[in-house]
Motif scaffolding. Structure first.
Motif, PDB file in Angstrom:
ATOM      1  N   MET A 167     -19.917  36.401 -25.703  1.00  9.36           N
ATOM      2  CA  MET A 167     -20.754  35.864 -24.632  1.00  9.36           C
ATOM      3  C   MET A 167     -19.872  35.141 -23.628  1.00  9.36           C
ATOM      4  O   MET A 167     -18.965  34.387 -24.006  1.00  9.36           O
ATOM      5  N   ASN A 168     -20.079  35.353 -22.329  1.00 11.63           N
ATOM      6  CA  ASN A 168     -19.260  34.737 -21.302  1.00 11.63           C
ATOM      7  C   ASN A 168     -19.516  33.236 -21.218  1.00 11.63           C
ATOM      8  O   ASN A 168     -20.635  32.759 -21.466  1.00 11.63           O
ATOM      9  N   ASN A 169     -18.466  32.499 -20.841  1.00 12.48           N
ATOM     10  CA  ASN A 169     -18.613  31.066 -20.627  1.00 12.48           C
ATOM     11  C   ASN A 169     -19.489  30.795 -19.415  1.00 12.48           C
ATOM     12  O   ASN A 169     -19.548  31.597 -18.472  1.00 12.48           O
ATOM     13  N   LEU A 170     -20.158  29.656 -19.420  1.00 11.04           N
ATOM     14  CA  LEU A 170     -20.892  29.210 -18.247  1.00 11.04           C
ATOM     15  C   LEU A 170     -19.898  28.571 -17.283  1.00 11.04           C
ATOM     16  O   LEU A 170     -19.159  27.658 -17.650  1.00 11.04           O
ATOM     17  N   ARG A 171     -19.890  29.041 -16.049  1.00  9.82           N
ATOM     18  CA  ARG A 171     -18.923  28.582 -15.044  1.00  9.82           C
ATOM     19  C   ARG A 171     -19.455  27.320 -14.362  1.00  9.82           C
ATOM     20  O   ARG A 171     -20.532  27.331 -13.771  1.00  9.82           O
ATOM     21  N   CYS A 172     -18.669  26.256 -14.450  1.00 10.49           N
ATOM     22  CA  CYS A 172     -19.099  24.951 -13.954  1.00 10.49           C
ATOM     23  C   CYS A 172     -18.320  24.532 -12.709  1.00 10.49           C
ATOM     24  O   CYS A 172     -17.119  24.800 -12.599  1.00 10.49           O
ATOM     25  N   VAL A 173     -19.012  23.849 -11.808  1.00  7.28           N
ATOM     26  CA  VAL A 173     -18.388  23.250 -10.623  1.00  7.28           C
ATOM     27  C   VAL A 173     -18.752  21.767 -10.596  1.00  7.28           C
ATOM     28  O   VAL A 173     -19.914  21.408 -10.816  1.00  7.28           O
ATOM     29  N   ILE A 174     -17.766  20.924 -10.333  1.00 10.54           N
ATOM     30  CA  ILE A 174     -17.981  19.489 -10.178  1.00 10.54           C
ATOM     31  C   ILE A 174     -17.893  19.152  -8.691  1.00 10.54           C
ATOM     32  O   ILE A 174     -16.933  19.519  -8.019  1.00 10.54           O
ATOM     33  N   ILE A 175     -18.894  18.441  -8.184  1.00 15.06           N
ATOM     34  CA  ILE A 175     -18.869  17.952  -6.808  1.00 15.06           C
ATOM     35  C   ILE A 175     -19.135  16.454  -6.866  1.00 15.06           C
ATOM     36  O   ILE A 175     -20.270  16.018  -7.069  1.00 15.06           O
ATOM     37  N   GLU A 176     -18.076  15.695  -6.731  1.00 18.14           N
ATOM     38  CA  GLU A 176     -18.106  14.252  -6.984  1.00 18.14           C
ATOM     39  C   GLU A 176     -16.991  13.582  -6.180  1.00 18.14           C
ATOM     40  O   GLU A 176     -15.830  13.990  -6.267  1.00 18.14           O
ATOM     41  N   ASP A 177     -17.314  12.572  -5.381  1.00 26.41           N
ATOM     42  CA  ASP A 177     -16.298  11.960  -4.520  1.00 26.41           C
ATOM     43  C   ASP A 177     -15.448  10.910  -5.226  1.00 26.41           C
ATOM     44  O   ASP A 177     -14.419  10.499  -4.695  1.00 26.41           O
ATOM     45  N   GLU A 178     -15.837  10.493  -6.431  1.00 26.42           N
ATOM     46  CA  GLU A 178     -15.073   9.475  -7.163  1.00 26.42           C
ATOM     47  C   GLU A 178     -14.164  10.141  -8.198  1.00 26.42           C
ATOM     48  O   GLU A 178     -14.631  10.896  -9.055  1.00 26.42           O
ATOM     49  N   TYR A 179     -12.875   9.840  -8.128  1.00 24.25           N
ATOM     50  CA  TYR A 179     -11.893  10.466  -9.017  1.00 24.25           C
ATOM     51  C   TYR A 179     -12.177  10.190 -10.499  1.00 24.25           C
ATOM     52  O   TYR A 179     -12.118  11.121 -11.323  1.00 24.25           O
ATOM     53  N   PRO A 180     -12.474   8.924 -10.913  1.00 21.09           N
ATOM     54  CA  PRO A 180     -12.743   8.683 -12.343  1.00 21.09           C
ATOM     55  C   PRO A 180     -13.911   9.520 -12.871  1.00 21.09           C
ATOM     56  O   PRO A 180     -13.861  10.010 -14.000  1.00 21.09           O
ATOM     57  N   ALA A 181     -14.947   9.684 -12.048  1.00 19.26           N
ATOM     58  CA  ALA A 181     -16.108  10.474 -12.489  1.00 19.26           C
ATOM     59  C   ALA A 181     -15.743  11.950 -12.606  1.00 19.26           C
ATOM     60  O   ALA A 181     -16.167  12.625 -13.556  1.00 19.26           O
ATOM     61  N   ARG A 182     -14.945  12.456 -11.668  1.00 18.54           N
ATOM     62  CA  ARG A 182     -14.504  13.854 -11.764  1.00 18.54           C
ATOM     63  C   ARG A 182     -13.672  14.070 -13.017  1.00 18.54           C
ATOM     64  O   ARG A 182     -13.819  15.076 -13.721  1.00 18.54           O
ATOM     65  N   THR A 183     -12.806  13.123 -13.310  1.00 21.43           N
ATOM     66  CA  THR A 183     -11.948  13.228 -14.500  1.00 21.43           C
ATOM     67  C   THR A 183     -12.776  13.208 -15.776  1.00 21.43           C
ATOM     68  O   THR A 183     -12.534  13.987 -16.712  1.00 21.43           O
ATOM     69  N   LEU A 184     -13.777  12.320 -15.832  1.00 21.40           N
ATOM     70  CA  LEU A 184     -14.645  12.228 -17.016  1.00 21.40           C
ATOM     71  C   LEU A 184     -15.385  13.538 -17.239  1.00 21.40           C
ATOM     72  O   LEU A 184     -15.404  14.073 -18.358  1.00 21.40           O
ATOM     73  N   LEU A 185     -15.989  14.076 -16.192  1.00 22.12           N
ATOM     74  CA  LEU A 185     -16.750  15.316 -16.325  1.00 22.12           C
ATOM     75  C   LEU A 185     -15.849  16.491 -16.682  1.00 22.12           C
ATOM     76  O   LEU A 185     -16.223  17.356 -17.478  1.00 22.12           O
ATOM     77  N   LYS A 186     -14.659  16.510 -16.107  1.00 23.76           N
ATOM     78  CA  LYS A 186     -13.696  17.554 -16.452  1.00 23.76           C
ATOM     79  C   LYS A 186     -13.373  17.517 -17.948  1.00 23.76           C
ATOM     80  O   LYS A 186     -13.337  18.557 -18.624  1.00 23.76           O
ATOM     81  N   GLY A 187     -13.174  16.328 -18.480  1.00 25.31           N
ATOM     82  CA  GLY A 187     -12.897  16.185 -19.900  1.00 25.31           C
ATOM     83  C   GLY A 187     -14.055  16.635 -20.767  1.00 25.31           C
ATOM     84  O   GLY A 187     -13.857  17.283 -21.806  1.00 25.31           O
ATOM     85  N   TYR A 188     -15.279  16.315 -20.361  1.00 23.33           N
ATOM     86  CA  TYR A 188     -16.457  16.736 -21.114  1.00 23.33           C
ATOM     87  C   TYR A 188     -16.585  18.258 -21.128  1.00 23.33           C
ATOM     88  O   TYR A 188     -16.931  18.861 -22.157  1.00 23.33           O
ATOM     89  N   ILE A 189     -16.338  18.882 -19.984  1.00 24.30           N
ATOM     90  CA  ILE A 189     -16.417  20.346 -19.913  1.00 24.30           C
ATOM     91  C   ILE A 189     -15.384  20.980 -20.837  1.00 24.30           C
ATOM     92  O   ILE A 189     -15.676  21.962 -21.535  1.00 24.30           O
ATOM     93  N   GLU A 190     -14.184  20.422 -20.864  1.00 20.83           N
ATOM     94  CA  GLU A 190     -13.126  20.952 -21.722  1.00 20.83           C
ATOM     95  C   GLU A 190     -13.468  20.801 -23.205  1.00 20.83           C
ATOM     96  O   GLU A 190     -13.066  21.619 -24.031  1.00 20.83           O
ATOM     97  N   GLN A 191     -14.217  19.740 -23.550  1.00 17.96           N
ATOM     98  CA  GLN A 191     -14.609  19.515 -24.943  1.00 17.96           C
ATOM     99  C   GLN A 191     -15.715  20.459 -25.398  1.00 17.96           C
ATOM    100  O   GLN A 191     -15.858  20.730 -26.596  1.00 17.96           O
ATOM    101  N   CYS A 192     -16.518  20.919 -24.461  1.00 23.76           N
ATOM    102  CA  CYS A 192     -17.742  21.646 -24.795  1.00 23.76           C
ATOM    103  C   CYS A 192     -17.486  23.149 -24.849  1.00 23.76           C
ATOM    104  O   CYS A 192     -17.155  23.778 -23.826  1.00 23.76           O
ATOM    105  N   GLU A 193     -17.643  23.732 -26.001  1.00 25.28           N
ATOM    106  CA  GLU A 193     -17.434  25.171 -26.162  1.00 25.28           C
ATOM    107  C   GLU A 193     -18.446  25.957 -25.338  1.00 25.28           C
ATOM    108  O   GLU A 193     -19.625  25.620 -25.282  1.00 25.28           O
ATOM    109  N   GLY A 194     -17.961  26.992 -24.676  1.00 22.54           N
ATOM    110  CA  GLY A 194     -18.843  27.831 -23.881  1.00 22.54           C
ATOM    111  C   GLY A 194     -18.913  27.452 -22.425  1.00 22.54           C
ATOM    112  O   GLY A 194     -19.629  28.095 -21.645  1.00 22.54           O
ATOM    113  N   LEU A 195     -18.160  26.408 -22.029  1.00 22.12           N
ATOM    114  CA  LEU A 195     -18.120  25.996 -20.633  1.00 22.12           C
ATOM    115  C   LEU A 195     -16.732  26.253 -20.047  1.00 22.12           C
ATOM    116  O   LEU A 195     -15.726  26.175 -20.749  1.00 22.12           O
ATOM    117  N   GLU A 196     -16.685  26.520 -18.753  1.00 25.14           N
ATOM    118  CA  GLU A 196     -15.419  26.732 -18.056  1.00 25.14           C
ATOM    119  C   GLU A 196     -15.491  26.054 -16.687  1.00 25.14           C
ATOM    120  O   GLU A 196     -16.420  26.324 -15.907  1.00 25.14           O
TER     121      GLU A 196
END
Length: 232
Positions: free
Chosen positions: A1-30
């Motif tokens: 099954m293909n991964n779900l392709r994710c885009v982050i749109i967030e002007d704050e760097y810490p929030a972008r970093t947090l969400l990026k880390g969560y996506i990397e932890q979650c199987e099936g997301l890219e």
């Protein structure tokens, strides 16, 4: 099954970093793209149609809500913000979920599972719709048209203003995939749509002209939900 392709749109760097880390932890997301500038993100989304958009609300130039209004077609959008008051306006625009900062991984995962519940249905509806398999038929029903949902052992019954649909699913499993705060479980056998709730009383909530019971164990939680999200 293909991964779900994710885009982050967030002007704050810490929030972008947090969400990026969560996506990397979650199987099936890219993670396929991340943007500080919402205008750049809007152009990317329109040309690439990602599966999930993690979208901040308060950003310079274009707010998250204005971003949604400029999209050409529905998308699976998860809003992120530090401000509770935007929740219902976001759901008017048919977002999948609303994450209040600071965002925990558990809450992030719950939002992703709501997208998965829609994505793995018989076809892919807009984020404001649900596909309901009732008997040998499949119906496309907008969340905004559902008044309340009634649990009936291994089945649930979706009630709309002019019809109802039965589906083989547990109320507990269904609850996890419904958009909050639009829907809230108020009783072991009932989930209601806040758009149609008129008033909250001891032991019940008025939904149009109908009384829906509120279970004793749900009362404090329902009162908090109702007081924070009632549309005046």
């Amino acid at each position: 099954m293909n991964n779900l392709r994710c885009v982050i749109i967030e002007d704050e760097y810490p929030a972008r970093t947090l969400l990026k880390g969560y996506i990397e932890q979650c199987e099936g997301l890219e993670l396929v793209a991340s943007f500080k500038n919402p205008a750049d993100g809007l152009h990317y989304v329109k040309t690439h149609s990602p599966d999930i958009i993690l979208l901040d609300i308060q950003m310079p130039e274009i707010s998250g809500l204005e971003f949604i209004r400029r999209l050409d077609k529905p998308a699976n959008i998860i809003l992120t913000t530090a401000y509770q008051q935007f929740a219902l306006e976001g759901y008017e625009l048919d977002v999948v979920d609303y994450l209040l900062k600071p965002i925990s991984y558990e809450r992030f995962l719950k939002a992703i599972n709501k997208v998965r519940a829609t994505h793995h249905s018989y076809s892919t509806p807009g984020s404001g719709e649900r596909l309901i398999k009732s008997g040998h038929s499949v119906y496309r029903v907008r969340y905004s048209d559902i008044l309340y949902i009634e649990g009936m052992r291994e089945y649930v019954r979706y009630h709309t203003s002019d019809s109802w649909y039965m589906e083989l699913v547990s109320l507990k499993h269904l609850e996890e995939s419904l958009p909050f705060p639009m829907f809230k479980r108020v009783h072991k056998s009932f989930i209601v749509n806040i758009r149609y709730t008129n008033s909250l009383h001891t032991g019940y909530v008025m939904l149009n002209d109908q009384k829906i019971p509120v279970g004793q164990t749900y009362r404090d939680e329902v009162a908090d939900w109702f007081n924070k999200n009632t549309i005046v």
